[in-house]
Design an enzyme around this catalytic site. Structure first.
Site, PDB file in Angstrom:
ATOM      1  N   MET A 185       1.011  -2.614   4.372  1.00  0.00           N
ATOM      2  CA  MET A 185       0.420  -3.205   5.566  1.00  0.00           C
ATOM      3  C   MET A 185       0.783  -4.679   5.670  1.00  0.00           C
ATOM      4  O   MET A 185       0.925  -5.362   4.662  1.00  0.00           O
ATOM      5  CB  MET A 185      -1.105  -3.068   5.521  1.00  0.00           C
ATOM      6  CG  MET A 185      -1.806  -3.504   6.793  1.00  0.00           C
ATOM      7  SD  MET A 185      -3.585  -3.199   6.700  1.00  0.00           S
ATOM      8  CE  MET A 185      -4.082  -3.689   8.359  1.00  0.00           C
ATOM      9  N   THR A 214       0.830  -1.212   0.000  1.00  0.00           N
ATOM     10  CA  THR A 214       0.000   0.000   0.000  1.00  0.00           C
ATOM     11  C   THR A 214       0.862   1.260   0.000  1.00  0.00           C
ATOM     12  O   THR A 214       1.727   1.435   0.857  1.00  0.00           O
ATOM     13  CB  THR A 214      -0.927   0.017   1.228  1.00  0.00           C
ATOM     14  OG1 THR A 214      -1.618  -1.229   1.319  1.00  0.00           O
ATOM     15  CG2 THR A 214      -1.927   1.157   1.129  1.00  0.00           C
ATOM     16  N   HIS A 249       2.645  -5.444  -4.420  1.00  0.00           N
ATOM     17  CA  HIS A 249       1.361  -6.151  -4.332  1.00  0.00           C
ATOM     18  C   HIS A 249       0.340  -5.454  -5.227  1.00  0.00           C
ATOM     19  O   HIS A 249      -0.059  -4.326  -4.976  1.00  0.00           O
ATOM     20  CB  HIS A 249       0.844  -6.163  -2.894  1.00  0.00           C
ATOM     21  CG  HIS A 249       1.705  -6.946  -1.953  1.00  0.00           C
ATOM     22  ND1 HIS A 249       1.736  -6.713  -0.597  1.00  0.00           N
ATOM     23  CD2 HIS A 249       2.570  -7.985  -2.174  1.00  0.00           C
ATOM     24  CE1 HIS A 249       2.568  -7.562  -0.022  1.00  0.00           C
ATOM     25  NE2 HIS A 249       3.094  -8.339  -0.962  1.00  0.00           N
ATOM     26  N   ASP A 290       4.590  -9.147   5.118  1.00  0.00           N
ATOM     27  CA  ASP A 290       5.229  -9.800   3.988  1.00  0.00           C
ATOM     28  C   ASP A 290       6.590  -9.162   3.709  1.00  0.00           C
ATOM     29  O   ASP A 290       6.692  -7.946   3.551  1.00  0.00           O
ATOM     30  CB  ASP A 290       4.335  -9.703   2.738  1.00  0.00           C
ATOM     31  CG  ASP A 290       4.868 -10.529   1.584  1.00  0.00           C
ATOM     32  OD1 ASP A 290       5.525 -11.560   1.841  1.00  0.00           O
ATOM     33  OD2 ASP A 290       4.618 -10.153   0.422  1.00  0.00           O
TER      34      ASP A 290
END
Length: 359
Positions: free
Chosen positions: A294, A176, A201, A297
Site C-alpha cells: 500500500m 503488504t 517494510h 514508496d
C-alpha cells in the site's frame, strides 16, 4: 464501492484491546470494532458477524494465535494482521504466521504497550487500512503448497568472486503481502543467481527472522543486511527493520551501506532510498522490481532507476495482495513491463543473469 470495514481484535490483554479500539475509532472507515480475549471467544462472535480484518495476538489462552490463523485460512480466508511482541522469540513465531497467511505485522513492546500504541497510531491505522484492501484470495500459502520442499545445500562461494561485470544487481521493494511474494520468487531461483537487494517494510528483529526463514528454504543465500556486506551472485540481502539501506558499487562488486535518518514516505527502511542509491551508483547495470504493498514508496525511486538505464518491473494487479505501490509506479511511467508474480523469477534470470550461463 464502499471503503468501510469492520475489525475484530483478538488479544488476551484488556489494555491492548482498549488501546487498539481507541486508535481505530480515529479511522472514519472503520464501521465496527469487535473484541475477544482469545480465539474461542472470537469464533463464537464470528458466527454472527464476520469481520473484514482480524488483529491477532500470538500467545493466548485456550487456543494460540497460529492455530486460530490456520483455522481461519482453511475455512474462510480473511486478512489477518499479527500484533506481536518485539522480541526475537516473538519474531520467530511470527514468521510462521506469515507463511500461514498473515498479511502484515504490528510490533508491540512487552512494557508500556498503551503508550507505544498511541505513539504508533498513524502507522497502525495505515497497516489495518492496507489489510482491509488486501485481496487475501491471491495469497500463496507456501506451507500447504510445498510441504516437502527439497533443500539443496549451499555450495562453495568461489563462483561469487568473479570480477567480470556480467551480473546486474536486482533491487526489490515491497510491503503488504510481500513476505509471501518474496518467498515465491526467491524459492524459484537457482543457487547461482543475480545479486539481490530487498526492502520489505517490516519492524526490526522481524527482518532477521524473515531472512533466516527464507535462507532455510531457498537455494540462494538470504541474509539480513549488515554494514559493508558484499552482495555477490547467489546472495539476497534484506534491509534490517528501522534502517535505510543503500547500495554502492566498487569495481564490479556491490556493497551495502546502512543508514539511520528520518523515515521516507513514512517508512524506514524505504524502498525509494534503496532505488535512488541504485539509480545513482549502478544505473543500467541494475533491475528494479516493485511489488505488492500500500502507498507510493518506491514509485519515484523506480522512475529514477528507469531514467538511469535500469530495467524496471512492476507486479500486476491480479497477483498483488495490495496493488498500491505497483499502481503508483505504473502511473508515473516508471515501469517497462508489468508481470504476474509467477513470472518475476524467470524475468530476473533473463534480464540480470550471467551472459555466459543458461538458465
Amino acid at each position: 464501492m464502499s471503503n468501510r470495514y469492520s475489525v475484530m481484535i483478538v488479544d488476551d490483554s484488556a489494555v491492548v484491546r482498549q488501546n487498539i479500539s481507541t486508535i481505530l475509532t480515529k479511522d472514519p472507515n472503520v464501521s465496527e470494532i469487535l473484541t475477544a480475549p482469545d480465539p474461542i471467544f472470537a469464533l463464537q462472535k464470528m458466527q454472527n458477524i464476520w469481520p473484514d480484518v482480524i488483529i491477532l495476538d500470538i500467545e493466548m489462552p485456550r487456543m494460540d494465535g497460529i492455530s486460530f490463523l490456520k483455522k481461519i485460512m482453511a475455512e474462510r480466508p480473511t486478512p489477518i494482521v499479527i500484533c506481536s511482541s518485539l522480541t526475537t522469540e516473538g519474531a520467530s513465531v511470527t514468521m510462521e504466521a506469515f507463511s500461514s497467511g498473515a498479511v502484515d505485522i504490528i510490533s508491540k513492546p512487552k512494557l508500556n504497550v498503551g503508550d507505544f500504541l498511541e505513539e504508533s497510531a498513524e502507522n497502525f491505522i495505515r497497516i489495518v487500512q492496507a489489510a482491509s484492501q488486501s485481496k487475501i484470495s491471491k495469497l500463496v500459502i507456501h506451507n500447504n503448497m510445498n510441504p516437502e520442499r527439497i533443500k539443496i545445500p549451499k555450495g562453495p562461494t568461489e563462483h561469487r568472486l568473479s570480477t567480470d561485470m556480467t551480473w546486474k544487481l536486482v533491487a526489490i521493494g515491497t510491503s503488504t503481502g510481500g513476505t509471501n511474494a518474496l518467498e515465491t520468487i526467491l524459492t524459484e531461483l537457482p543457487p547461482l543467481s543475480p545479486p539481490i537487494a530487498i526492502v520489505q517494510h517490516m519492524p526490526e528483529k522481524f527482518t532477521a527472522q524473515f531472512a533466516k526463514r527464507l535462507n532455510s528454504i531457498c537455494q540462494v543465500e538470504v541474509k539480513e543486511a549488515e554494514q559493508g556486506d558484499e552482495i555477490p551472485p547467489g546472495r539476497a540481502v534484506i534491509a534490517p527493520g528501522n534502517r535505510h539501506m543503500t547500495i554502492r558499487m566498487s569495481g564490479a562488486r556491490f556493497y551495502v551501506d546502512l543508514k539511520d535518518g528520518p523515515p521516507i514516505n513514512r517508512h524506514r527502511p524505504s524502498v525509494d532510498v534503496l532505488f535512488r542509491s541504485v539509480s545513482q551508483q549502478i544505473g543500467r547495470n541494475s533491475v528494479g522490481i516493485i511489488m505488492t504493498g500500500m502507498g507510493d514508496d518506491g514509485a519515484r525511486g523506480l522512475l529514477e532507476m528507469k531514467k538511469a538505464g535500469a530495467y524496471t518491473v512492476a507486479q500486476d494487479e491480479a497477483s498483488s495482495i495490495v496493488f498500491g505501490m505497483p499502481k503508483e509506479a505504473i502511473q508515473l511511467g516508471a515501469t517497462e513491463i508489468v508481470l504476474p508474480l509467477r513470472r518475476i523469477a524467470s524475468e530476473i534470470l533473463s534480464k540480470a543473469g550471467h551472459s555466459g550461463s543458461r538458465f
